[in-house]
Design a protein around this motif. Structure first.
Motif, PDB file in Angstrom:
ATOM      1  N   GLU A  13      27.292  -8.969  72.370  1.00  0.00           N
ATOM      2  CA  GLU A  13      27.384  -9.347  73.391  1.00  0.00           C
ATOM      3  C   GLU A  13      28.347  -9.725  73.545  1.00  0.00           C
ATOM      4  OE1 GLU A  13      25.995  -7.237  77.084  1.00  0.00           O
ATOM      5  OE2 GLU A  13      25.406  -6.973  74.443  1.00  0.00           O
ATOM      6  N   LEU A  14      28.728 -11.135  73.470  1.00  0.00           N
ATOM      7  CA  LEU A  14      29.195 -12.216  73.833  1.00  0.00           C
ATOM      8  C   LEU A  14      30.413 -12.334  73.103  1.00  0.00           C
ATOM      9  CD1 LEU A  14      27.029 -14.909  73.388  1.00  0.00           C
ATOM     10  CD2 LEU A  14      28.006 -13.821  75.519  1.00  0.00           C
ATOM     11  N   SER A  15      30.770 -10.440  72.694  1.00  0.00           N
ATOM     12  CA  SER A  15      32.265 -11.182  72.390  1.00  0.00           C
ATOM     13  C   SER A  15      33.532 -10.493  72.830  1.00  0.00           C
ATOM     14  CB  SER A  15      32.448  -9.937  70.590  1.00  0.00           C
ATOM     15  OG  SER A  15      33.667  -9.015  70.479  1.00  0.00           O
ATOM     16  N   LYS A  16      34.756 -11.426  72.632  1.00  0.00           N
ATOM     17  CA  LYS A  16      35.596 -11.398  73.404  1.00  0.00           C
ATOM     18  C   LYS A  16      36.940 -10.402  73.150  1.00  0.00           C
ATOM     19  CE  LYS A  16      35.366 -15.693  75.613  1.00  0.00           C
ATOM     20  NZ  LYS A  16      35.883 -17.569  75.611  1.00  0.00           N
ATOM     21  N   ASP A  17      36.644  -9.496  71.840  1.00  0.00           N
ATOM     22  CA  ASP A  17      37.770  -8.870  71.287  1.00  0.00           C
ATOM     23  C   ASP A  17      37.994  -7.705  71.802  1.00  0.00           C
ATOM     24  OD1 ASP A  17      37.791 -10.218  68.962  1.00  0.00           O
ATOM     25  OD2 ASP A  17      37.308  -9.002  67.192  1.00  0.00           O
ATOM     26  N   ALA A  18      38.621  -6.920  72.629  1.00  0.00           N
ATOM     27  CA  ALA A  18      38.951  -5.824  73.058  1.00  0.00           C
ATOM     28  C   ALA A  18      39.080  -4.385  73.132  1.00  0.00           C
ATOM     29  CB  ALA A  18      40.246  -6.050  73.744  1.00  0.00           C
ATOM     30  N   GLY A  19      39.217  -4.388  71.525  1.00  0.00           N
ATOM     31  CA  GLY A  19      39.370  -2.713  70.997  1.00  0.00           C
ATOM     32  C   GLY A  19      39.953  -3.002  70.344  1.00  0.00           C
ATOM     33  N   LEU A  20      41.354  -1.233  69.812  1.00  0.00           N
ATOM     34  CA  LEU A  20      41.685  -1.152  68.841  1.00  0.00           C
ATOM     35  C   LEU A  20      42.003  -0.241  69.002  1.00  0.00           C
ATOM     36  CD1 LEU A  20      42.258  -0.649  65.767  1.00  0.00           C
ATOM     37  CD2 LEU A  20      40.607   1.039  65.346  1.00  0.00           C
ATOM     38  N   THR A  21      43.355   0.254  69.080  1.00  0.00           N
ATOM     39  CA  THR A  21      45.013   0.757  69.829  1.00  0.00           C
ATOM     40  C   THR A  21      45.670   1.477  68.531  1.00  0.00           C
ATOM     41  OG1 THR A  21      45.076  -0.146  71.939  1.00  0.00           O
ATOM     42  CG2 THR A  21      46.874   1.337  71.455  1.00  0.00           C
TER      43      THR A  21
END
Length: 396
Positions: A13-21
């Protein structure tokens, strides 16, 4: 490498990772610049666009053609999950059509839940019966049709792919559920700088005997073997249709200009861009952070396994569109910047799903060993079966 522990942290819930491309440079099997066939839409059109090309210095907008769009890519990823099911144990429902009658050979005898156009929100599922009971009135049916992003347990149990590729429950009437969930996995294949999008494919239907295409005939539209030449061009009064011999597939017939299909397109570059958004996954809430984080990680793992299976090797999108990946760059969009990660093999992706499923099951979700090993068999309801028979003139 991408591992379960990293996904679990990224999906918190508190992660600041955006994703995977995943950016993949694709090449036609015949080599660079060989024409490939993009998807064709109603009216004989390609999906044309103008997009910024950041490979130029400075970046500039260029013409592109969408070779395979986002919904089509999602369908291909779901088909890959169907093939993977024996290896990762995903749940499946099957609409068995054997009770309808003898279907034409080009139609499927069963519809898998991985092939439903609207996933669990599909009318085929709504109009099915389970052990003689209308599916919406069964316990499984009620929970599935009422599922939302905030109440996703039944989707994890039966349709986890719907939580990856999105859904809209739009076939239950105005007073029924209208639940929606935007897709978190987005994939698209785009061709840059097309040489031409106007070329048409000329054609000629040949005939070794060169029969006269102007010979008038009458025939039964439902049985083209039942036809006869008309003497003097006059209709015999049998109630059958009257046409020329060319309409029955005989004779040497050039394709008229108005019906010439669009030809393949030669591109300077073809790319596939696939992205999974951790922010979109945070819409899914499984009751607590302790359950939601591993649940979201499992969905990412499912998407990765589907991508590697469908597009991690050469693939065929349609006739005239055979592509192979040449350079694939996987980028983790982290809190402190983007980092290149290693692309998993199919075996590694399968193991990642298993590990994430085990963690989710330990957190209390009905996944992993709780997924049923056998597909749940459904049958079409009477009104749906009747509609199928009517469409294809099938005897009950």
């Amino acid at each position: 490498q991408i591992d379960a522990e990293g996904l679990l942290g990224a999906c918190g819930e508190l992660s600041k990772d955006a994703g995977l491309t995943i950016r993949t440079v694709l090449e036609p099997l015949g080599g660079p610049g060989v024409p490939v066939k993009p998807a064709v839409y109603a009216g004989g059109r390609y999906q044309l666009d103008r997009r910024w090309d950041h490979r130029c210095e400075p970046p500039e907008p260029v013409d592109v053609v969408v070779v395979d769009n986002v919904p089509s890519q999602a369908n291909r990823l779901e088909a890959a999950l169907e093939r993977l099911r024996p290896h990762i144990g995903l749940p499946e429902m099957v609409l068995d059509l054997s009770s309808v009658g003898v279907l034409p050979p080009h139609l499927p005898e069963r519809l898998s839940s991985f092939r439903f156009p609207h996933r669990q929100a599909d009318a085929y599922l709504r109009d099915a019966v389970l052990d003689g009971t209308p599916f919406p009135k069964t316990e499984i049916g009620r929970s599935l049709l009422a599922a939302t992003a905030d109440e996703p347990e039944s989707l994890f149990e039966w349709f986890p792919q719907a939580l990856v590729f999105g859904f809209w429950q739009s076939h239950l009437g105005k007073k029924g559920s209208q639940a929606k969930l935007a897709r978190s996995w987005v994939s698209e294949v785009v061709g840059y700088r097309p040489a031409s999008v106007e070329t048409r494919a000329h054609g000629l239907k040949g005939d070794p005997l060169n029969l006269s295409v102007d010979e008038p005939v009458e025939f039964d539209p439902d049985d083209p073997t039942d036809w006869a030449l008309l003497e003097g061009g006059k209709k015999a009064g049998t109630g059958k249709a009257k046409e020329r011999l060319s309409e029955l597939g005989h004779g040497q017939v050039p394709v008229p200009e108005s019906r010439e299909p669009l030809a393949g397109v030669s591109f300077a570059r073809i790319e596939q861009r696939s992205t999974v958004s951790f922010a979109a996954l945070r819409r899914i809430w499984a009751g607590s952070e302790e359950v939601s984080a591993p649940a979201r990680a499992l969905l990412v793992a499912i998407g990765i396994a589907a991508h590697v299976t469908a597009f991690g090797r050469s693939f065929s999108l349609r006739s005239g569109c055979e592509l192979r990946p040449c350079i694939a760059t996987w980028s983790w969009l982290g809190e402190n910047g983007d980092e290149e990660v290693e692309a998993p093999t199919i075996d590694e992706a399968i193991e990642l799903v298993r590990e994430c499923a085990s963690r989710s099951e330990s957190a209390g979700l009905p996944v992993g060993s709780r997924w049923p090993s056998e597909a749940l068999r459904l049958e079409p309801a009477g009104n749906l079966a009747k509609a199928i028979r009517s469409t294809w003139a099938i005897e009950a």
